[in-house]
Design a protein around this motif. Sequence first.
Motif, mmCIF file in Angstrom:
data_model
loop_
_atom_site.group_PDB
_atom_site.id
_atom_site.type_symbol
_atom_site.label_atom_id
_atom_site.label_comp_id
_atom_site.label_asym_id
_atom_site.label_seq_id
_atom_site.Cartn_x
_atom_site.Cartn_y
_atom_site.Cartn_z
ATOM 1 N N SER A 1 57.644 -9.773 -74.965
ATOM 2 C CA SER A 1 57.310 -10.962 -74.188
ATOM 3 C C SER A 1 55.872 -11.378 -74.484
ATOM 4 C CB SER A 1 57.470 -10.681 -72.695
ATOM 5 O OG SER A 1 56.432 -9.813 -72.262
ATOM 6 N N LYS A 2 55.571 -12.605 -74.155
ATOM 7 C CA LYS A 2 54.222 -13.128 -74.338
ATOM 8 C C LYS A 2 53.215 -12.246 -73.594
ATOM 9 C CE LYS A 2 51.635 -17.416 -73.825
ATOM 10 N NZ LYS A 2 51.740 -18.855 -73.548
ATOM 11 N N GLU A 3 53.565 -11.830 -72.378
ATOM 12 C CA GLU A 3 52.663 -10.997 -71.565
ATOM 13 C C GLU A 3 52.445 -9.631 -72.210
ATOM 14 O OE1 GLU A 3 55.411 -12.647 -70.344
ATOM 15 O OE2 GLU A 3 54.225 -14.309 -69.524
ATOM 16 N N GLU A 4 53.531 -9.017 -72.715
ATOM 17 C CA GLU A 4 53.395 -7.720 -73.391
ATOM 18 C C GLU A 4 52.519 -7.855 -74.638
ATOM 19 O OE1 GLU A 4 57.420 -5.206 -73.054
ATOM 20 O OE2 GLU A 4 57.748 -7.308 -73.602
ATOM 21 N N GLU B 1 50.150 -10.119 -75.214
ATOM 22 C CA GLU B 1 48.755 -10.318 -74.818
ATOM 23 C C GLU B 1 48.106 -8.991 -74.443
ATOM 24 O OE1 GLU B 1 49.010 -14.889 -73.091
ATOM 25 O OE2 GLU B 1 49.483 -13.224 -71.742
ATOM 26 N N GLN B 2 48.835 -8.136 -73.735
ATOM 27 C CA GLN B 2 48.300 -6.822 -73.356
ATOM 28 C C GLN B 2 48.075 -5.954 -74.589
ATOM 29 O OE1 GLN B 2 47.497 -6.005 -69.992
ATOM 30 N NE2 GLN B 2 46.326 -4.538 -71.197
ATOM 31 N N TYR C 1 46.227 -16.065 -79.712
ATOM 32 C CA TYR C 1 46.610 -17.070 -78.714
ATOM 33 C C TYR C 1 47.326 -18.251 -79.360
ATOM 34 C CZ TYR C 1 42.613 -20.042 -79.992
ATOM 35 O OH TYR C 1 41.739 -20.842 -80.681
ATOM 36 N N SER D 1 57.785 -17.713 -75.400
ATOM 37 C CA SER D 1 57.923 -16.724 -74.327
ATOM 38 C C SER D 1 58.056 -15.313 -74.904
ATOM 39 C CB SER D 1 59.137 -17.037 -73.452
ATOM 40 O OG SER D 1 60.306 -17.087 -74.246
#
Length: 149
Positions: A78-81, A83-84, A136, A143
């Motif tokens: 995922s996008k969140e994973e 980014e982390q 980014y 997503s």
Amino acid sequence: MPTLEQRIDELNRQFGFKENPEDFNFELNPERIAYKNEALRTKNRDLYNEYLADNYPREMEREMRDFDNKANTLVQVSKEEAEQLFADNKINMLKSDISYKDPDAIFQMKKINEEDLNWHLEGHESDLLNGNSKPYEALEGKSEIWLLK
């Protein structure tokens, strides 16, 4: 999502590799890159193996080793994973097989010296193959993202 045939047609419109195959060596052949991308994402080893057998038999053994290595590390996150992962590992550049804007692009994570980053990114917005981008940028509008871990 475009089909493999649609992607190859689009790349051929950009590069003309079907009309001028002698202009494209193994490493830079857009059709080969599209086949490899499709085979990796769909876990269809036979698709790429057959393409190589028909077009690049001499490179087949070495290239299938590379394919297997990449297939074993390819994940969709995922996008969140992502980014982390980028933050945790101080990733400041991604190298993609096809355009970084494409949702099917497969990315290698890179840590580049900050003073060299602009050089690596010069003109990257128009790169259709083997392009570099900032993390980014690669995540924009997506997503999920394909990463080689």
